[in-house]
Design an enzyme around this catalytic site. Structure first.
Site, PDB file in Angstrom:
ATOM      1  N   THR A   1      44.986  35.500  36.645  1.00 14.69           N
ATOM      2  CA  THR A   1      44.876  34.920  35.315  1.00 14.69           C
ATOM      3  C   THR A   1      43.714  35.540  34.557  1.00 14.69           C
ATOM      4  O   THR A   1      42.676  35.870  35.144  1.00 14.69           O
ATOM      5  CB  THR A   1      44.674  33.392  35.398  1.00 14.69           C
ATOM      6  OG1 THR A   1      44.295  32.880  34.111  1.00 14.69           O
ATOM      7  CG2 THR A   1      43.580  33.028  36.380  1.00 14.69           C
TER       8      THR A   1
ATOM      9  N   SER B   1      37.475  26.582  35.473  1.00 13.72           N
ATOM     10  CA  SER B   1      38.005  25.395  36.134  1.00 13.72           C
ATOM     11  C   SER B   1      38.100  25.685  37.617  1.00 13.72           C
ATOM     12  O   SER B   1      37.998  26.839  38.047  1.00 13.72           O
ATOM     13  CB  SER B   1      39.396  25.036  35.591  1.00 13.72           C
ATOM     14  OG  SER B   1      40.367  25.967  36.055  1.00 13.72           O
TER      15      SER B   1
ATOM     16  N   TYR C   1      40.794  25.524  39.252  1.00 10.63           N
ATOM     17  CA  TYR C   1      41.987  26.367  39.376  1.00 10.63           C
ATOM     18  C   TYR C   1      41.623  27.834  39.185  1.00 10.63           C
ATOM     19  O   TYR C   1      41.988  28.696  40.000  1.00 10.63           O
ATOM     20  CB  TYR C   1      43.038  25.954  38.346  1.00 10.63           C
ATOM     21  CG  TYR C   1      43.982  27.072  37.981  1.00 10.63           C
ATOM     22  CD1 TYR C   1      44.942  27.534  38.884  1.00 10.63           C
ATOM     23  CD2 TYR C   1      43.891  27.695  36.739  1.00 10.63           C
ATOM     24  CE1 TYR C   1      45.784  28.578  38.559  1.00 10.63           C
ATOM     25  CE2 TYR C   1      44.738  28.744  36.407  1.00 10.63           C
ATOM     26  CZ  TYR C   1      45.674  29.178  37.315  1.00 10.63           C
ATOM     27  OH  TYR C   1      46.497  30.218  36.994  1.00 10.63           O
ATOM     28  N   HIS C   2      40.930  28.152  38.100  1.00 10.40           N
ATOM     29  CA  HIS C   2      40.556  29.539  37.847  1.00 10.40           C
ATOM     30  C   HIS C   2      39.648  30.081  38.946  1.00 10.40           C
ATOM     31  O   HIS C   2      39.742  31.257  39.317  1.00 10.40           O
ATOM     32  CB  HIS C   2      39.877  29.656  36.479  1.00 10.40           C
ATOM     33  CG  HIS C   2      40.797  29.410  35.327  1.00 10.40           C
ATOM     34  ND1 HIS C   2      40.765  28.255  34.589  1.00 10.40           N
ATOM     35  CD2 HIS C   2      41.793  30.174  34.805  1.00 10.40           C
ATOM     36  CE1 HIS C   2      41.693  28.303  33.647  1.00 10.40           C
ATOM     37  NE2 HIS C   2      42.333  29.465  33.751  1.00 10.40           N
TER      38      HIS C   2
ATOM     39  N   LYS D   1      41.684  31.385  41.798  1.00  5.70           N
ATOM     40  CA  LYS D   1      42.230  32.710  41.528  1.00  5.70           C
ATOM     41  C   LYS D   1      41.172  33.794  41.768  1.00  5.70           C
ATOM     42  O   LYS D   1      41.500  34.896  42.227  1.00  5.70           O
ATOM     43  CB  LYS D   1      42.742  32.781  40.089  1.00  5.70           C
ATOM     44  CG  LYS D   1      43.950  31.901  39.802  1.00  5.70           C
ATOM     45  CD  LYS D   1      45.199  32.464  40.442  1.00  5.70           C
ATOM     46  CE  LYS D   1      46.448  31.820  39.855  1.00  5.70           C
ATOM     47  NZ  LYS D   1      47.685  32.391  40.396  1.00  5.70           N
TER      48      LYS D   1
END
Length: 384
Positions: free
Chosen positions: A144, A179, A181-182, A185
């Site tokens: 991302t 975040s 989530y990031h 990644k």
């Protein structure tokens, strides 16, 4: 080629599998249906109804004459992961199989831990499976643009050459994710680069911008082949929310002052980027990074674009930003790798007019108004 698509029941995994199959590749499709479980947890469904995995696979066989080989299981199970890779023997693996929403990862501690465990452990198991079964398998991993954050320098494609105290080196581009989530990644990217450097694996990390759109040439062939259209404040994208609000006659809700900038691309470009990456693999030992975006927009500009494209009156309303992020910031992204392989992008304005508004109008009765407004706050995660 034989290509195994992980997360193939999801928003992008499903049309990607069809696109690759239509291009003449033998495609395996793997999923654990976690994305459908998130719908049940949050009480929100895709705006466009989607069929079961089995129905989709059979529908594709009927309309195309092509077979998708299914695998059902979880990448956090190392035995299943290795068995699936060994069973299908792919030339390339496309990895979408992760929890993909920043707001979901920021709900509370449990969701943050789940997101990082699911994403990081699943990818680690996959790396070990590739190394054991066939190190020549090319991993195409969906990352991302959010890994980079909003640095005050140009965002290069994954790598940065730096000079420090008279010495120069090439290093992974510094990351500033926004975040949990990031962050997951970012951990994936570092683990994959390590596996390429130490084990000689080959991988392409696609740092993807915000994807919009719901239709591809393949999904349009039969209603049973439709992919998701997520609009809620947890899994939906900002553009989907704006389009729905315009069609329903609601104000377009911009978080903060709207000066935040995002890289974006259309769903047809996403699936084509993946085909190009698969058919032009990285070299053994190479960790290759492409920034997968075609345009960038400030959120205020994006809202105005939707308002101007919609054939009716539209208001824009600013809300307190539930996220912790920079507002006014520099944003210049290098994205030459995929155009260099032949990508010819679609434009946002054409997609809005040709596709998104009619899709929403046809399914407007399925919209849950309460799901459009933000319910997750970054600082609130500590109190969840």
């Amino acid at each position: 080629m034989r290509i195994l698509v992980l997360g193939a029941d999801g928003y992008l995994g499903w049309p990607t599998a069809l696109h690759l199959s239509a291009a003449g590749h033998e495609v395996g499709v793997l999923d654990n249906f976690a994305r459908r479980a998130y719908d049940e947890e949050l009480g929100v469904e895709s705006l466009v109804p989607i069929e079961s995995f089995e129905t989709r696979i059979e529908a594709w066989r009927e309309v195309s004459g092509k077979t998708l080989t299914p695998y059902v299981g979880d990448l956090t199970d190392p035995e299943f992961t290795t068995a699936a890779v060994r069973g299908f023997r792919p030339d390339a693996i496309v990895h979408f199989a992760e929890q993909r929403a920043a707001p979901y990862s920021m709900i509370d501690q449990a969701h943050a831990v789940y997101t990082q465990t699911n994403n990081v452990v699943g990818t680690l198991n996959l790396l070990y499976a590739i190394a054991e079964v066939d190190p020549d398998i090319h991993l195409v991993k969906l990352g991302t643009m959010g890994e980079y954050g909003t640095p005050n320098i140009d965002i290069e494609e994954g790598w940065l050459e730096i000079t420090h105290k008279g010495r120069t080196d090439r290093v992974l581009y510094p990351k500033k994710p926004g975040s949990f989530y990031h962050l997951s990644k970012v951990h994936d990217s570092h683990n994959i680069e390590f596996a390429c450097r130490i084990w000689g694996l080959r991988a392409t990390d696609l740092n993807q911008g915000v994807v919009y759109g719901q239709q591809t040439e393949q999904t349009d062939r039969d209603p049973r082949l439709a992919t998701r259209f997520d609009y809620d404040a947890v899994f939906g994208t900002v553009l989907n929310r704006f389009v729905i609000q315009a069609v329903l006659g609601r104000p377009l809700t911009v978080y903060g002052d709207g000066s935040q900038t995002r890289g974006m691309l259309e769903i047809r470009d996403t699936v084509e980027c993946i085909r190009l990456a698969c058919e032009n693999p990285a070299e053994p030992g190479e960790f290759r990074v492409f920034n997968q975006m075609t345009e960038s927009f400030r959120l205020e500009e994006l809202a105005k674009t939707v308002a101007e494209a919609f054939p009716g009156d539209v208001e824009i309303e600013h809300l307190e930003n539930p996220r912790v992020e920079q507002s006014e910031h520099y944003y210049n992204v290098v994205h030459t790798g995929l155009p260099g392989l032949g990508l010819r992008p679609h434009l946002l304005s054409n997609t809005l007019i040709e596709s998104l508004f009619p899709i929403v109008e046809a399914n407007s009765e399925r919209v849950q108004d309460g799901a459009l407004l933000p319910s997750v706050r970054w600082r609130g995660a500590l109190r969840g």
